[in-house]
Design a protein around this motif. Structure first.
Motif, mmCIF file in Angstrom:
data_model
loop_
_atom_site.group_PDB
_atom_site.id
_atom_site.type_symbol
_atom_site.label_atom_id
_atom_site.label_comp_id
_atom_site.label_asym_id
_atom_site.label_seq_id
_atom_site.Cartn_x
_atom_site.Cartn_y
_atom_site.Cartn_z
ATOM 1 N N ILE A 235 1.169 -1.506 0.184
ATOM 2 C CA ILE A 235 -0.299 -0.034 0.030
ATOM 3 C C ILE A 235 0.678 1.500 -0.264
ATOM 4 C CG2 ILE A 235 -1.633 1.105 0.776
ATOM 5 C CD1 ILE A 235 -2.784 -1.544 -0.189
ATOM 6 N N ALA A 236 1.940 1.470 0.934
ATOM 7 C CA ALA A 236 2.991 2.369 0.891
ATOM 8 C C ALA A 236 3.585 2.728 -0.658
ATOM 9 C CB ALA A 236 4.248 2.275 2.076
ATOM 10 N N LYS A 237 3.770 1.836 -1.127
ATOM 11 C CA LYS A 237 4.351 1.786 -2.355
ATOM 12 C C LYS A 237 3.249 2.075 -3.401
ATOM 13 C CE LYS A 237 7.104 -1.672 -3.896
ATOM 14 N NZ LYS A 237 7.892 -2.721 -4.649
ATOM 15 N N ALA A 238 1.536 1.836 -4.123
ATOM 16 C CA ALA A 238 0.843 1.767 -3.945
ATOM 17 C C ALA A 238 0.876 3.668 -3.981
ATOM 18 C CB ALA A 238 -0.374 1.843 -4.308
ATOM 19 N N GLY A 239 0.798 4.591 -3.206
ATOM 20 C CA GLY A 239 0.468 5.753 -2.566
ATOM 21 C C GLY A 239 2.007 6.348 -3.192
ATOM 22 N N ALA A 240 2.820 5.450 -3.513
ATOM 23 C CA ALA A 240 3.743 6.805 -3.811
ATOM 24 C C ALA A 240 3.567 7.343 -5.428
ATOM 25 C CB ALA A 240 5.073 6.081 -3.315
ATOM 26 N N THR A 241 3.410 5.856 -5.607
ATOM 27 C CA THR A 241 3.411 5.900 -7.114
ATOM 28 C C THR A 241 1.830 6.636 -7.748
ATOM 29 O OG1 THR A 241 3.785 3.354 -6.959
ATOM 30 C CG2 THR A 241 2.654 4.406 -9.083
ATOM 31 N N ILE A 242 0.747 6.830 -6.933
ATOM 32 C CA ILE A 242 -0.045 7.724 -7.126
ATOM 33 C C ILE A 242 0.180 9.360 -6.432
ATOM 34 C CG2 ILE A 242 -2.275 8.405 -6.372
ATOM 35 C CD1 ILE A 242 -2.432 5.817 -7.973
ATOM 36 N N VAL A 245 5.658 10.116 -6.278
ATOM 37 C CA VAL A 245 6.987 10.337 -6.049
ATOM 38 C C VAL A 245 7.796 9.700 -5.308
ATOM 39 C CG1 VAL A 245 6.018 12.236 -4.500
ATOM 40 C CG2 VAL A 245 5.879 10.290 -3.741
ATOM 41 N N PRO A 246 9.081 9.407 -5.608
ATOM 42 C CA PRO A 246 9.278 7.799 -4.538
ATOM 43 C C PRO A 246 9.483 7.908 -3.350
ATOM 44 C CG PRO A 246 12.103 9.871 -5.548
ATOM 45 C CD PRO A 246 10.440 10.865 -5.344
ATOM 46 N N LEU A 247 9.533 6.073 -3.325
ATOM 47 C CA LEU A 247 9.113 5.389 -2.214
ATOM 48 C C LEU A 247 9.827 6.294 -1.145
ATOM 49 C CD1 LEU A 247 7.053 3.619 -0.452
ATOM 50 C CD2 LEU A 247 8.979 1.569 -1.296
ATOM 51 N N SER A 249 10.518 9.328 -0.515
ATOM 52 C CA SER A 249 9.721 11.007 -0.224
ATOM 53 C C SER A 249 8.336 10.893 0.539
ATOM 54 C CB SER A 249 10.078 11.531 -1.310
ATOM 55 O OG SER A 249 11.212 11.827 -1.934
ATOM 56 N N HIS A 250 8.212 9.316 -0.378
ATOM 57 C CA HIS A 250 6.774 9.158 0.454
ATOM 58 C C HIS A 250 6.268 8.397 2.016
ATOM 59 C CE1 HIS A 250 2.884 8.235 0.127
ATOM 60 N NE2 HIS A 250 2.826 6.769 0.970
ATOM 61 N N ILE A 251 7.556 8.128 1.952
ATOM 62 C CA ILE A 251 8.104 7.845 3.530
ATOM 63 C C ILE A 251 8.182 8.874 4.557
ATOM 64 C CG2 ILE A 251 8.910 6.443 5.156
ATOM 65 C CD1 ILE A 251 7.325 4.383 3.578
ATOM 66 N N ALA A 252 8.848 9.637 4.433
ATOM 67 C CA ALA A 252 8.878 10.718 4.723
ATOM 68 C C ALA A 252 8.274 11.710 4.852
ATOM 69 C CB ALA A 252 10.433 11.078 4.003
ATOM 70 N N LEU A 253 7.046 11.860 3.830
ATOM 71 C CA LEU A 253 6.338 13.122 4.472
ATOM 72 C C LEU A 253 5.203 12.025 5.423
ATOM 73 C CD1 LEU A 253 5.472 13.502 0.447
ATOM 74 C CD2 LEU A 253 6.516 15.454 2.584
ATOM 75 N N ASP A 529 13.061 -7.534 -3.766
ATOM 76 C CA ASP A 529 12.362 -6.576 -3.632
ATOM 77 C C ASP A 529 13.639 -5.758 -2.556
ATOM 78 O OD1 ASP A 529 10.346 -4.472 -2.707
ATOM 79 O OD2 ASP A 529 8.819 -5.544 -3.350
ATOM 80 N N ASP A 530 13.850 -4.218 -3.528
ATOM 81 C CA ASP A 530 14.708 -3.280 -2.593
ATOM 82 C C ASP A 530 13.772 -2.639 -2.491
ATOM 83 O OD1 ASP A 530 13.387 -1.608 -4.798
ATOM 84 O OD2 ASP A 530 14.688 -1.329 -5.664
ATOM 85 N N SER A 531 12.884 -2.679 -1.830
ATOM 86 C CA SER A 531 12.307 -1.421 -0.685
ATOM 87 C C SER A 531 12.446 -0.621 0.730
ATOM 88 C CB SER A 531 10.728 -2.457 -1.146
ATOM 89 O OG SER A 531 9.665 -2.049 -1.573
#
Length: 604
Positions: A235-242, A245-247, A249-253, A529-531
């Motif tokens: 879900i976090a990767k999907a949120g970043a894609t939508i 932004v890179p994953l 950056s999404h995690i930092a936000l 997976d490199d997440s």
């Protein structure tokens, strides 16, 4: 020329709309407002109207069984979203599986573990495709907090169901025993862990100076829990894609929003890599048991790319030394008669290079710690580098695998035992003699909390004392805003089982507030997976522990780290980092004040 081009486009538009029977005044208005070709016009309108379209929502989750980097089954989760009324595959993630089987485990235990793992993956696939697929449908993938809250509630219900089933089974067993009127069972003659059988008269007892705390039971892992961690990360990767932004950056936000920090998450620091160079076997014929992994840490003043290149140079030289036993340094002549005797026999030489470990590094063995460190110094010296200046060492002691519960002591070498107090003194001598060791991972069991406090007071200002196995699972680390670990410099966090992204964000915030450093660690059963790298960057981890620079599932993560460094440097968002130790002994020292910054390396 430009005006002529516009007139031509207007004529084309007029011709087109004349063919479509557009009224003449409308044609003139369009020509005046949109001096574009029909295709460009429709594209502009589509982009404009897309701003008012419904936000993408989750429409389907797909779980399947796949293989990890060592050929073992694990879970993949795919996310599909409804985007502008069309179903679209957004992303997928593959979970890593953390195995806690010791190297010398019996075949029966390994077989039982493999069966349990297979059952767990099958259950996780079922959860994703059925319950979680229905539960998360129509949620926005950018709403990570809501998703993780629902995943947490689902997992709690599953735990309660498991407890109820176990309780019911126990009651049925008690009823069956009462019906059969079985006689009470005699107490087992087996000696519990941590206690020693009474010695026979006349024999010298080897009981520890004082009783050691028994081993805490392993944290239970619920069958199917992979589905929780896999879905949260997907879900976090999907949120970043939508969000485009890179994953990381999404995690930092997400961390910025959850912790309500004042500073902008735009600038980031890269975690320093702990690159595993050697995987030391703890089985015969080598005697050394104290060291499980030897890791290299490049200095902070180098770029990540330069640091990786330096580690590769050392790895090549170590490989050359291990494959050329005649060039290996032997024991020091100061050992006296014993040293000369060892030097004359084959057993004095280290175990030569055997294979590439599942950790992606060289596998070898040694007879003592000094012999190992001497080889490391020789390898660096041969290529013009100096340990402690151009590169640092970290050692994973994995002390929990060394405890002999009958003797109540750690077996650091074959036949050589030390009590927990003696271990603290030994580490003090080791760091004083070899100050280029800046991190010890699991130097003691987690049960030896008193000795953890002692070693931190003695060595905390000289190196990092890090808990990996000595820390419990992530879901149990946080208790009332405190960290349920012994006194330590930092904790290795692994994204496995029921871990959720929100858990990591909250936990790293608490660790930072309590002067702990965060290390994101790669599990034994790693996937491609490199997440994990994006998680480490977004969370602001101090170190990242990925294994060696071999095997595709390991190297792909280092490549991802290099790509992030390049992107942050290009956008001028890369912030410098520092390595500083905590002086635990100075109780009056302010919480945020750190001490003993590492010296800068010499320039190449």
């Amino acid at each position: 020329m430009e005006a002529g081009g516009r007139r031509a486009r207007r004529r084309e538009a007029a011709e087109y709309y004349r063919g479509q029977r557009v009224p003449e005044r409308m044609e003139e208005a369009l020509n005046a407002l949109f001096p574009l070709s029909p295709g460009d016009l429709y594209g502009e309108l589509a982009n404009y109207l897309s701003k008012y379209s419904k936000a993408p929502v989750i429409c389907k989750l797909v779980g399947r069984k796949v293989l990890d980097g060592v050929g073992q089954p694990t879970l993949e989760v795919e996310i599909y979203c409804t985007v502008k009324n069309y179903e679209k595959r957004i992303c997928s993630t593959v979970m890593s599986f953390h195995s806690q089987i010791p190297e010398n485990a019996l075949p029966e235990k390994i077989e039982a573990e493999e069966k349990e793992r297979n059952d767990s993956v099958n259950t996780a696939v079922e959860w994703v495709n059925e319950s979680l697929n229905t539960m998360l449908r129509d949620l926005e993938p950018t709403d990570q907090c809501q998703v993780d809250k629902m995943l947490g509630e689902y997992f709690t219900n599953k735990v309660e169901e498991k407890k109820n089933i176990q309780r019911q089974e126990e009651e049925e067993e008690e009823e069956a025993e009462a019906t059969l009127a079985l006689p009470p069972r005699a107490p087992s003659p087996a000696t519990p862990p941590g206690k020693k059988k009474s010695a026979k008269p006349g024999k010298k007892s080897s009981v520890a100076e004082r009783p050691i705390p028994p081993a805490e039971p392993a944290d239970p892992v619920l069958c199917g829990s992979l589905a929780i961690g896999g879905t949260s990360l997907a879900i976090a990767k999907a949120g970043a894609t939508i969000s485009h932004v890179p994953l990381y950056s999404h995690i930092a936000l997400l961390k910025h929003d959850q912790s309500q920090l004042q500073e902008s998450p735009e600038e980031m620091t890269l975690p320093l890599p702990m690159v595993t160079l050697l995987n030391c076997e703890k089985m015969s014929p080598s005697k050394l048991k104290l060291v499980k992994e030897v890791m290299l840490i490049p200095p902070v003043q180098l770029s990540l790319k330069q640091g990786i290149e330096r580690v590769l140079d050392i790895q090549k030289e170590m490989t050359r030394l291990l494959e050329s036993p005649g060039k290996m340094p032997g024991p020091q002549p100061a050992d006296g008669k014993k040293g000369r005797a060892q030097n004359s026999g084959k057993k004095s030489l280290p175990q030569f290079l055997k294979r590439i470990s599942h950790l992606g590094c060289l596998t070898t063995g040694y007879d003592d710690v000094e012999q190992l460190l001497l080889v490391m110094q020789t390898a660096c010296s041969n290529i013009g580098l100096e340990l402690g200046t151009d590169v640092y060492l970290a050692i994973n002691c994995a002390a929990h695998e060394l405890m002999d519960y009958d003797k109540g002591k750690y077996e650091i070498l074959t036949g050589t035992f030390k009590s927990p107090d003696e271990m603290v003194a030994m580490y003090g001598e080791l760091i004083d003699k070899f100050p280029f060791i800046i991190a010890l991972i699991d130097p003691l069991r987690k049960e030896d909390r008193e000795q953890w406090s002692n070693i931190c007071c003695a060595l905390g200002s000289k190196c990092y004392l890090i808990a990996e196995d000595a820390a419990t699972c992530i879901s149990k680390l946080k208790t009332d805003q405190n960290i349920n670990t012994p006194v330590c410099s930092g904790v290795v966090l692994k994204y496995v089982n029921e871990t959720k992204v929100s858990d990591l964000i909250e936990l790293t915030g608490i660790l930072h507030g309590q002067r702990h450093i965060t290390i994101l660690g790669s599990p034994d059963g790693e996937s491609s997976d490199d997440s994990l790298v994006d998680l480490a960057v977004g969370l602001g981890a101090r170190f990242i522990k990925l294994g060696g620079l071999s095997r595709g599932e390991r190297v792909t993560k280092y490549n991802r780290l290099l790509a992030i460094e390049e992107e942050l440097a290009k956008n001028r968002n890369l912030r410098e980092t520092k390595l500083e130790f905590v002086a635990f002994a100075e109780e009056s020292q302010p919480e945020n004040q750190l001490s003993d910054e590492l010296p800068p390396p010499e320039q190449d």
